[in-house]
Design a protein around this motif. Structure first.
Motif, short mmCIF file in Angstrom:
data_model
loop_
_atom_site.label_atom_id
_atom_site.label_comp_id
_atom_site.label_asym_id
_atom_site.label_seq_id
_atom_site.Cartn_x
_atom_site.Cartn_y
_atom_site.Cartn_z
N ALA A 1 53.25 32.85 33.82
CA ALA A 1 51.94 32.19 34.01
C ALA A 1 50.98 33.14 34.72
O ALA A 1 49.78 33.19 34.40
CB ALA A 1 52.13 30.91 34.82
N LYS A 2 51.51 33.90 35.67
CA LYS A 2 50.65 34.88 36.36
C LYS A 2 50.19 35.98 35.41
O LYS A 2 49.04 36.44 35.50
CB LYS A 2 51.41 35.49 37.54
CG LYS A 2 51.53 34.57 38.75
CD LYS A 2 52.16 35.32 39.92
CE LYS A 2 52.19 34.45 41.17
NZ LYS A 2 52.75 35.17 42.34
N GLN A 3 51.08 36.41 34.51
CA GLN A 3 50.69 37.43 33.55
C GLN A 3 49.58 36.92 32.64
O GLN A 3 48.61 37.64 32.34
CB GLN A 3 51.91 37.84 32.71
CG GLN A 3 52.93 38.69 33.45
CD GLN A 3 52.34 40.01 33.92
OE1 GLN A 3 51.53 40.62 33.22
NE2 GLN A 3 52.72 40.44 35.11
N ARG A 4 49.72 35.67 32.18
CA ARG A 4 48.66 35.09 31.33
C ARG A 4 47.35 34.99 32.12
O ARG A 4 46.26 35.23 31.58
CB ARG A 4 49.10 33.71 30.83
CG ARG A 4 50.21 33.77 29.78
CD ARG A 4 50.38 32.41 29.10
NE ARG A 4 50.80 31.38 30.03
CZ ARG A 4 52.07 31.10 30.32
NH1 ARG A 4 53.05 31.82 29.74
NH2 ARG A 4 52.38 30.14 31.16
N LEU A 5 47.48 34.61 33.40
CA LEU A 5 46.28 34.48 34.24
C LEU A 5 45.60 35.83 34.44
O LEU A 5 44.37 35.94 34.43
CB LEU A 5 46.67 33.87 35.60
CG LEU A 5 45.53 33.62 36.59
CD1 LEU A 5 44.47 32.70 35.97
CD2 LEU A 5 46.07 33.03 37.88
N ARG A 6 46.39 36.89 34.59
CA ARG A 6 45.81 38.23 34.74
C ARG A 6 44.95 38.59 33.53
O ARG A 6 43.86 39.15 33.66
CB ARG A 6 46.91 39.28 34.89
CG ARG A 6 47.63 39.29 36.23
CD ARG A 6 48.67 40.41 36.28
NE ARG A 6 48.02 41.71 36.15
CZ ARG A 6 47.50 42.41 37.16
NH1 ARG A 6 47.57 41.92 38.38
NH2 ARG A 6 46.95 43.57 36.95
N LYS A 7 45.45 38.24 32.33
CA LYS A 7 44.68 38.55 31.12
C LYS A 7 43.38 37.76 31.09
O LYS A 7 42.33 38.28 30.70
CB LYS A 7 45.53 38.25 29.90
CG LYS A 7 46.73 39.19 29.73
CD LYS A 7 47.55 38.84 28.50
CE LYS A 7 48.74 39.78 28.35
NZ LYS A 7 49.54 39.45 27.16
N LYS A 8 43.46 36.47 31.48
CA LYS A 8 42.25 35.65 31.47
C LYS A 8 41.22 36.16 32.48
O LYS A 8 40.00 36.03 32.27
CB LYS A 8 42.59 34.20 31.79
CG LYS A 8 43.39 33.51 30.69
CD LYS A 8 43.67 32.06 31.05
CE LYS A 8 44.49 31.36 29.95
NZ LYS A 8 44.74 29.95 30.30
N LEU A 9 41.72 36.72 33.58
CA LEU A 9 40.80 37.23 34.61
C LEU A 9 40.36 38.66 34.35
O LEU A 9 39.55 39.22 35.10
CB LEU A 9 41.47 37.17 36.00
CG LEU A 9 41.90 35.79 36.50
CD1 LEU A 9 42.54 35.90 37.87
CD2 LEU A 9 40.71 34.82 36.54
N ASN A 10 40.90 39.25 33.27
CA ASN A 10 40.55 40.63 32.89
C ASN A 10 40.80 41.60 34.04
O ASN A 10 39.95 42.43 34.38
CB ASN A 10 39.08 40.72 32.45
CG ASN A 10 38.83 39.96 31.17
OD1 ASN A 10 39.67 39.98 30.26
ND2 ASN A 10 37.71 39.27 31.09
N LEU A 11 41.98 41.49 34.65
CA LEU A 11 42.28 42.35 35.79
C LEU A 11 42.79 43.71 35.32
O LEU A 11 43.53 43.81 34.34
CB LEU A 11 43.35 41.70 36.69
CG LEU A 11 42.97 40.36 37.33
CD1 LEU A 11 44.06 39.92 38.29
CD2 LEU A 11 41.64 40.46 38.05
N ALA A 12 42.39 44.74 36.08
CA ALA A 12 42.90 46.08 35.81
C ALA A 12 44.33 46.19 36.33
O ALA A 12 44.78 45.35 37.11
CB ALA A 12 42.00 47.13 36.48
N ASP A 13 45.01 47.26 35.93
CA ASP A 13 46.41 47.43 36.33
C ASP A 13 46.56 47.52 37.84
O ASP A 13 47.58 47.09 38.40
CB ASP A 13 47.00 48.69 35.67
CG ASP A 13 47.13 48.50 34.16
OD1 ASP A 13 47.12 47.35 33.69
OD2 ASP A 13 47.22 49.52 33.45
#
Length: 593
Positions: A570-582
């Protein structure tokens, strides 16, 4: 003219620590191997035969060798003065004993707690004996001490207290009141508060009536305050007064100073033909008296005049001379260096060297940034001092109003005035009560909000902790359920256990309850998520709320009824939605909302 010579003349009225440091004289701590005078047991003996109104002045003169003694010898010598002051029951001399101790530590240690304490003891002794004039005098002396070491707020407070006490005493009764006004003006002038400085200087003129260098200096400094605020005509009026008085006293130094300042105004007004002979004479006199900084200032003005006459060659030579002087002077010449680069840029521009002109302009702009930074600090001090002064004056004016109202009793309209006074007092009291009540209401409201916030924090903490505890229980249930599923074939029993295990899951109802508590503590957090990330789902919002509470993956898994791996996904999906850099962490983003 703003040379060191002028500053010494202007600041020469300060207490000796001011002059000691301003002349660059070393303190005892800086003197290595110098022979120190020894304890002098009979140094102050003759004070017993000195007139009471001259004892303090005589004691200060006699005490000067104490500054170079060891601490033990100096304090022992001043102790002798304390015994004489006690025997004579001379309050002024007793206050001076504290003052001289403070002076010793100031000269030898700079700004320090012992000097501060002794200066305050002198004030406290005068207050205890209810001597308003001495209180004002020693408040002024501690103000000078604070001003010397740039403790500007403390200095301003004591200057204002001193002024109030001396005013109520009656200025004419205060010995050296003209010097006191001059010293106070120097404090405000140094901070760039030219209006404040001018007010004290004009008061000093009233009490410095005899033709003297001091009176010349006052006229000249008033002129500087007007020049520095671009009021050139009034500046010229006062500079001419200074020049006239200097001529009467045949004081060649002040004649040159006054002429130089008149010439500086003419340069500012672009009256270059009138300015030229005056500035030239200013330069000659500055060279004669080895005034490096002022030599540079005068030469820069001459270069500006030469450029106005399109004499580029002469201006270039004059700037070379100014640069040599600026490079050797130890004084603060930041403003002069800026002017030097600006004028040099003009010379290069007129010499068809635009690249060099641009280079020197760039240098001047860089120095202006440094000057602006320094001026901003001074501006902050002026604002703070203005508030301190206005607050003090407001309090003082309130007292003055009451005093004037009382004085009206001698007039025939006594009844009407008394009635107005009563009405005024009633209005004042009513307003005060209203203000007090408003403050109490505001304070109560703040307390209520604070209590609500703390209560919400506690409730949210309890709620979260309760869920954590349930998670631990559920983990046990899971283990037991797995065991029972193998040991018991009763499907109804295992389904009941499964329902018990999921009873704590954050359902919509429980989420609403949780959200209400969360919002009370964390304000607009959820709203900010919607505003910044409109595509975020309700499930993602719940996950971000739990991240905000700094729960670990296992705790979140239990509350959301998913596995720990499910939380990670869920956190990984959230990272994509938030467009977070590595290199960005969800936790850091959440904490900024």
């Amino acid at each position: 003219m703003t040379t060191k010579r002028l500053h010494i003349l202007r600041f020469g009225l300060f207490s000796m620590p001011f002059l000691w440091l301003m002349l660059g004289m070393p303190t005892l701590n800086a003197v290595q191997g110098a022979e120190r005078p020894a304890y002098k047991p009979f140094l102050f003996t003759n004070l017993k035969d000195t007139a009471a109104d001259r004892r303090v002045e005589a004691a200060r003169a006699l005490s000067r060798p104490c500054r170079k003694m060891t601490e033990a010898d100096a304090m022992r010598t001043i102790d002798d003065l304390g015994k004489i002051a006690a025997d004579l029951n001379d309050l002024a001399l007793q206050c001076a004993v504290f003052d001289l101790r403070a002076d010793y530590y100031s000269v030898n240690r700079g700004y320090n707690q012992l000097s501060t304490q002794y200066y305050k003891k002198a004030v406290e002794l005068a207050e205890e004996r209810k001597d308003q004039m001495l209180t004002g005098i020693y408040q002024h002396r501690i103000a000078n001490y604070f001003a010397l070491y740039k403790k500007n707020i403390e200095a301003a407070q004591y200057y204002l207290l001193s002024e109030r006490n001396l005013k109520e005493t009656g200025y004419k009764k205060v010995p050296g009141i003209g010097n006191i006004f001059s010293e106070t003006s120097n404090f405000y002038y140094a901070l760039g508060d030219y209006d404040g400085a001018r007010e004290y200087l004009k008061n000093a003129l009233i009490y410095q009536t005899a033709p003297s260098r001091t009176r010349i200096n006052i006229f000249n400094t008033i002129g500087l305050t007007y020049r520095n605020t671009n009021n050139y005509q009034l500046a010229l009026n006062y500079f001419h007064e200074a020049l006239k008085l200097a001529g009467q006293l045949h004081d060649t130094i002040w004649i040159a100073l006054a002429k130089g300042n008149i010439g500086s105004v003419y340069v500012l007004q672009k009256r270059y033909k009138e300015a030229l002979p005056l500035v030239r004479e200013d330069y000659v006199q500055s060279v004669k008296y080895n005034e490096g900084a002022n030599c540079a200032i005068a030469m820069l003005r001459l270069a500006q005049i030469s450029l106005s006459f399109n004499d580029v060659k002469l201006a270039s030579a004059q700037l070379d001379t100014a640069n040599q002087v600026l490079s050797t002077t130890k004084e603060n010449v930041l403003k002069e260096r800026i002017q030097y680069y600006e004028l040099l840029a003009q010379v290069k521009e007129k010499s068809n060297k635009p690249t060099l002109a641009e280079h020197y302009l760039l240098l001047s702009e860089q120095l202006k940034d440094s000057l602006m930074e320094r001026d901003n600090v001074a501006a902050i001090d002026r604002v703070r001092l203005k508030w301190t002064k206005e607050k003090s004056l407001e309090d003082y004016n309130n007292l003055q109003i009451k005093t004037r109202i009382n004085s009206y009793k001698q007039y025939t309209v006594i009844t009407v005035l008394l009635l107005l006074m009563v009405i005024g007092v009633l209005i004042f009291n009513r307003q005060r009560l209203k203000t007090r009540k408003d403050k109490e209401i505001l304070a109560a409201e703040l307390r209520r909000l604070d209590e609500e916030r703390k209560s919400a924090e506690n409730a949210l903490s309890d709620y979260t902790e309760n869920l954590k505890q349930k998670n631990d229980i559920i983990e046990g249930f899971k283990t037991e359920l797995e065991r029972l599923q193998y040991a018991i074939n009763d499907r109804t029993l295992t389904e009941n256990l499964d329902r018990m295990m999921h009873a704590h899951i954050m359902t919509d109802d429980k989420w609403d309850e949780f959200r209400k508590l969360f919002t009370k503590v964390h304000g607009n957090f959820l709203f900010n998520i919607r505003q910044r990330y409109p595509a975020i789902s309700a499930t993602d919002m719940r996950l971000m709320a739990l991240i905000k509470l700094k729960l670990n993956n296992r705790e979140m898994a239990g509350m959301l009824c998913i596995t720990v791996d499910g939380v990670k996904k869920a956190k990984q999906r959230l990272r994509k939605k938030l467009n977070l850099a590595d290199n960005e962490e969800i936790e850091d983003v959440v904490n900024t909302l």
